[in-house]
Design an enzyme around this catalytic site. Sequence first.
Site, mmCIF file in Angstrom:
data_model
loop_
_atom_site.group_PDB
_atom_site.id
_atom_site.type_symbol
_atom_site.label_atom_id
_atom_site.label_comp_id
_atom_site.label_asym_id
_atom_site.label_seq_id
_atom_site.Cartn_x
_atom_site.Cartn_y
_atom_site.Cartn_z
ATOM 1 C CD GLU A 57 -5.270 11.557 -2.254
ATOM 2 O OE1 GLU A 57 -5.888 12.624 -2.343
ATOM 3 O OE2 GLU A 57 -4.657 11.037 -3.204
ATOM 4 C CB SER A 58 -7.571 6.647 2.731
ATOM 5 O OG SER A 58 -8.237 6.448 1.520
#
Length: 156
Positions: A57-58
């Site tokens: 997700e980052s």
Amino acid sequence: MDSASSNTKAIDPPLHMLGFEFDELSPTRITGRLPVSPVCCQPFKVLHGGVSALIAESLASMGAHMASGFKRVAGIQLSINHLKSADLGDLVFAEATPVSTGKTIQVWEVKLWKTTQKDKANKILISSSRVTLICNLPIPDNAKDAANMLKMVAKL
């Protein structure tokens, strides 16, 4: 502190705390690496699946943020398949690339591979993720300068 480590600390403190370092930052590709250490392992001495999800997700969020012209983005769906484990001492490489970069919705694919410190050429896929992000959100007043460090580090 080396430049890659200080860049990670400046643009993604949670990943920095785990030991992650960015290699490439662009609107079409984000890459980096993580040595599998005790801080990112579950009790069985393998990489925690939540760490893989955090990386996915980052990296996707960072790529979508750049690809959208530095608009505010938010993950709205994350799907991750854990295919193999990475053991304590392995080195994990991550790569995020866009599948679709629309004006409102973006989809990014994130893959993680493991190697050993002794055999860095032999990469084994350990997870594959799809991250869907909304990318036309207003930037709140208290975060107007949020993109500045990323622009500087990515040299954009």
